[in-house]
Every structure is written in C-alpha cells, then in structure tokens.
Design an enzyme around this catalytic site. Structure first.
Site, PDB file in Angstrom:
ATOM      1  N   ASN A   9       0.874  -1.176   0.000  1.00 15.82           N
ATOM      2  CA  ASN A   9       0.000   0.000   0.000  1.00 15.82           C
ATOM      3  C   ASN A   9       0.908   1.221   0.000  1.00 15.82           C
ATOM      4  O   ASN A   9       1.458   1.588   1.031  1.00 15.82           O
ATOM      5  CB  ASN A   9      -0.899  -0.024   1.248  1.00 15.82           C
ATOM      6  N   TRP A  10       1.079   1.786  -1.176  1.00 15.04           N
ATOM      7  CA  TRP A  10       2.009   2.922  -1.295  1.00 15.04           C
ATOM      8  C   TRP A  10       1.482   4.178  -0.610  1.00 15.04           C
ATOM      9  O   TRP A  10       2.233   5.130  -0.412  1.00 15.04           O
ATOM     10  CB  TRP A  10       2.273   3.237  -2.774  1.00 15.04           C
ATOM     11  N   LYS A  11       0.199   4.198  -0.309  1.00 13.49           N
ATOM     12  CA  LYS A  11      -0.444   5.401   0.236  1.00 13.49           C
ATOM     13  C   LYS A  11      -0.165   6.589  -0.709  1.00 13.49           C
ATOM     14  O   LYS A  11       0.002   6.373  -1.911  1.00 13.49           O
ATOM     15  CB  LYS A  11       0.025   5.658   1.674  1.00 13.49           C
ATOM     16  N   HIS A  94      -9.743   1.531   4.497  1.00 11.95           N
ATOM     17  CA  HIS A  94      -8.484   1.692   5.234  1.00 11.95           C
ATOM     18  C   HIS A  94      -8.732   2.641   6.403  1.00 11.95           C
ATOM     19  O   HIS A  94      -9.525   3.586   6.281  1.00 11.95           O
ATOM     20  CB  HIS A  94      -7.391   2.248   4.311  1.00 11.95           C
ATOM     21  N   GLU A  96      -7.138   5.021   7.526  1.00 14.69           N
ATOM     22  CA  GLU A  96      -6.888   6.443   7.229  1.00 14.69           C
ATOM     23  C   GLU A  96      -8.090   7.063   6.527  1.00 14.69           C
ATOM     24  O   GLU A  96      -8.380   8.252   6.703  1.00 14.69           O
ATOM     25  CB  GLU A  96      -5.599   6.580   6.394  1.00 14.69           C
ATOM     26  N   GLU A 165      -5.924  -4.657  10.381  1.00 17.14           N
ATOM     27  CA  GLU A 165      -4.891  -3.653  10.616  1.00 17.14           C
ATOM     28  C   GLU A 165      -5.193  -2.900  11.907  1.00 17.14           C
ATOM     29  O   GLU A 165      -5.983  -1.929  11.890  1.00 17.14           O
ATOM     30  CB  GLU A 165      -4.842  -2.656   9.449  1.00 17.14           C
ATOM     31  N   GLY A 171       2.042   2.355  10.721  1.00 19.41           N
ATOM     32  CA  GLY A 171       3.033   3.414  10.572  1.00 19.41           C
ATOM     33  C   GLY A 171       3.724   3.812  11.871  1.00 19.41           C
ATOM     34  O   GLY A 171       4.411   4.830  11.922  1.00 19.41           O
ATOM     35  N   SER A 209       2.870  -2.066  10.344  1.00 19.45           N
ATOM     36  CA  SER A 209       4.311  -2.173  10.612  1.00 19.45           C
ATOM     37  C   SER A 209       4.877  -3.565  10.339  1.00 19.45           C
ATOM     38  O   SER A 209       5.820  -3.997  10.999  1.00 19.45           O
ATOM     39  CB  SER A 209       4.635  -1.730  12.040  1.00 19.45           C
ATOM     40  N   GLY A 230       2.609  -1.151   4.258  1.00 18.61           N
ATOM     41  CA  GLY A 230       2.718   0.270   3.942  1.00 18.61           C
ATOM     42  C   GLY A 230       4.165   0.658   3.710  1.00 18.61           C
ATOM     43  O   GLY A 230       4.746   0.433   2.646  1.00 18.61           O
ATOM     44  N   GLY A 231       4.782   1.221   4.728  1.00 22.37           N
ATOM     45  CA  GLY A 231       6.138   1.768   4.615  1.00 22.37           C
ATOM     46  C   GLY A 231       7.133   0.834   3.952  1.00 22.37           C
ATOM     47  O   GLY A 231       7.916   1.266   3.081  1.00 22.37           O
TER      48      GLY A 231
HETATM   49  P1  PGA Z   1       2.481   0.306   7.590  1.00 24.57           P
HETATM   50  O1  PGA Z   1       1.053   0.543   6.915  1.00 24.57           O
HETATM   51  O2  PGA Z   1       3.002  -1.019   7.076  1.00 24.57           O
HETATM   52  O3  PGA Z   1       3.312   1.474   7.171  1.00 24.57           O
HETATM   53  O4  PGA Z   1       2.245   0.249   9.074  1.00 24.57           O
HETATM   54  C1  PGA Z   1       0.165  -0.513   6.675  1.00 24.57           C
HETATM   55  C2  PGA Z   1      -1.121   0.017   6.093  1.00 24.57           C
HETATM   56  O5  PGA Z   1      -1.573   1.079   6.521  1.00 24.57           O
HETATM   57  O6  PGA Z   1      -1.706  -0.590   5.176  1.00 24.57           O
END
Ligand code: PGA
Length: 251
Positions: A9-11, A94, A96, A165, A171, A209, A230-231
């Site tokens: 997930n590049w966001k 998600h 967010e 999640e 994050g 994470s 994500g990251g």
């Molecule tokens: P993260 O994000 O791996 O940076 O914690 C995961 C996500 O939000 O899908």
C-alpha cells in the site's frame, strides 16, 4: 494450501521516476516467488503502471474505489474506471479513510459491493484503535466492521480479501505480536465461516508495521494468509524480503 498474498500500500507516495525504479526492482526480484504479490498505487499512476495489468507477476491495485457507478461525484474514481486499467485489487475502508474522510461501515460495504460488481477484489480493512483495544473492545469492533460488509455482500463474500490492521500499529513501528494477530484473525475466520462454506478460501491479511524482520513469524500463524504492507513496500529490498518470507512459510 492457498498461496499467501502480499500487497503493498504505497499510500500517497511516489513519483513517475520513483515508481519506475521501484517497480523495476520488485519485478526483477520476483522470480520464483511462491506467493501472490500486488501493489496498490495512487490512482494517477495506474496508467504509468500498465505493465502490471491483471495477470502480471506483480498485480495492480488501487487504494480506494467509489461506491457509485458514475455521475456527479467530483473527485471519485469508479470501479469501472479501475477495471479499464487492469486493476485486480482495491483497498476499501483503510483506517486512514475511516479516520480522515469519515468513511462509515455502511459506505465501506458499498465500496466493496461496487468493486465486486466489476470483478475487482476488495481488500476490506478492519481494525481497532488503541483506546478500543485497551477497553477490551477489539473483537466487537472488527466484527462490527466485517458484519457490515457481509450484510451487503453475503452472496459473494468468499470473493473478498480481509485485512486486519490494528490502527495503533499502522506506521508506528509497533506490530501486533503473532499471537495477538492470530487471535483476531481466528475471530474473523469464524465470522466468515458462519457466512460462507468457502471461508477457507478468503485471504485474511495482517497489516501494521509488517517488515522484513517480523514478517516470517506473523505469516507462520495459521490464519494469517498474507500482509498489507505500507512503509516497507516503498523499498524494494524490504518488500522482496517480505515476499520471500511468504514463500518460505508456505513451503
Ligand atoms: P504500515 O502501513 O506497514 O506502514 O504500518 C500498513 C497500512 O496502513 O496498510
């Protein structure tokens, strides 16, 4: 046993130049990977990444989809449009988007419906906040979030992907322990089991994470069928190590 699914997930990250380098590096390292790999990219880059059209070794995903078919919904992107660009997966709900864009359980369920109607697999995100975990409400919250999606999409619920999640792990560098994650995944699996005879088919991903160091122990849990990353999906070596961990734990 089904193959694990590792989805990046590049966001809201990337640029034409950076995407090109990242995708080239990931594709070059994918040979022999024993899992399904995908990247969910910002919508403007879907046309740049047509090399990943459905059927490529690295599948193409979106990070959101409109609940509507078409019309006066400024800023929205429909499932039909995503389908035209070879999109295989769309993240819906998600945390967010729930947190910053006010997405409700009912809207998330409608987004999943819109994706399914166009043959796109929704990756339905569920997860509790830290306050909810501390109040011992984790199970109640994730079950409520998934129940809304089952309510609207019960007839084809085995076609979705679920991503657990925990919001406090996204994050933050704090990961659920494999045991904590497995516990919630087992709850989600039994909820799916009550809704479909094909619950074993459904991938339940862990996200929050996940990285090269902790992926193997998370992916070794019986109900963790992959990861939403994500990251660590923004760095090809890290993403490839997670993909390798998914392959090894399947062997
Ligand atoms: P993260 O994000 O791996 O940076 O914690 C995961 C996500 O939000 O899908």
């Amino acid at each position: 046993m089904k193959k694990k699914l590792i989805a990046g997930n590049w966001k809201m990250n990337g640029s034409i130049e950076a995407n090109d380098a990242l995708v080239r590096a990931v594709m070059a390292g994918l040979a022999g990977a024993d899992c399904i790999a995908a990247v969910c990219v910002p919508a403007p880059y879907l046309s740049q990444l047509q090399v990943l059209r459905h059927g490529s070794a690295l599948e193409l995903g979106a990070q959101d989809v409109s609940a509507h078919e078409q019309g006066a919904y400024t800023g929205e992107v429909s499932a039909g449009m995503l389908k035209e660009f070879g999109v295989r997966y769309a993240i819906v709900g998600h945390s967010e988007r729930r947190q910053y864009h006010g997405e409700t359980d009912a809207l998330v369920a409608e987004k999943a419906r819109a994706a399914l109607a166009h043959g796109i697999t929704p990756i339905v995100c569920v997860g509790e906040t830290l306050a909810e975990r501390e109040a011992d409400r984790t199970e109640e919250v994730v079950k409520r979030q998934l129940a809304a999606v089952i309510h609207v999409n019960g007839h084809c619920i085995s076609e979705i992907v679920v991503a657990y999640e925990p919001v406090w792990a996204i994050g933050t560098g704090k990961t659920a322990t494999p045991e904590q994650a497995q516990q919630v995944h087992a709850v989600l699996r039994s909820q799916l089991h009550a809704a479909t005879p094909h619950s074993e088919r459904v991938h339940i991903l862990y996200g929050g994470s996940m990285n090269a160091g902790n992926a193997a122990s998370l992916l070794a849990q019986p109900d963790i069928d992959g990861g939403l990353i994500g990251g660590a999906s923004l760095k090809a070596p890290d993403f490839l190590q997670i993909i390798a961990a998914a392959g090894f734990s399947n062997a």
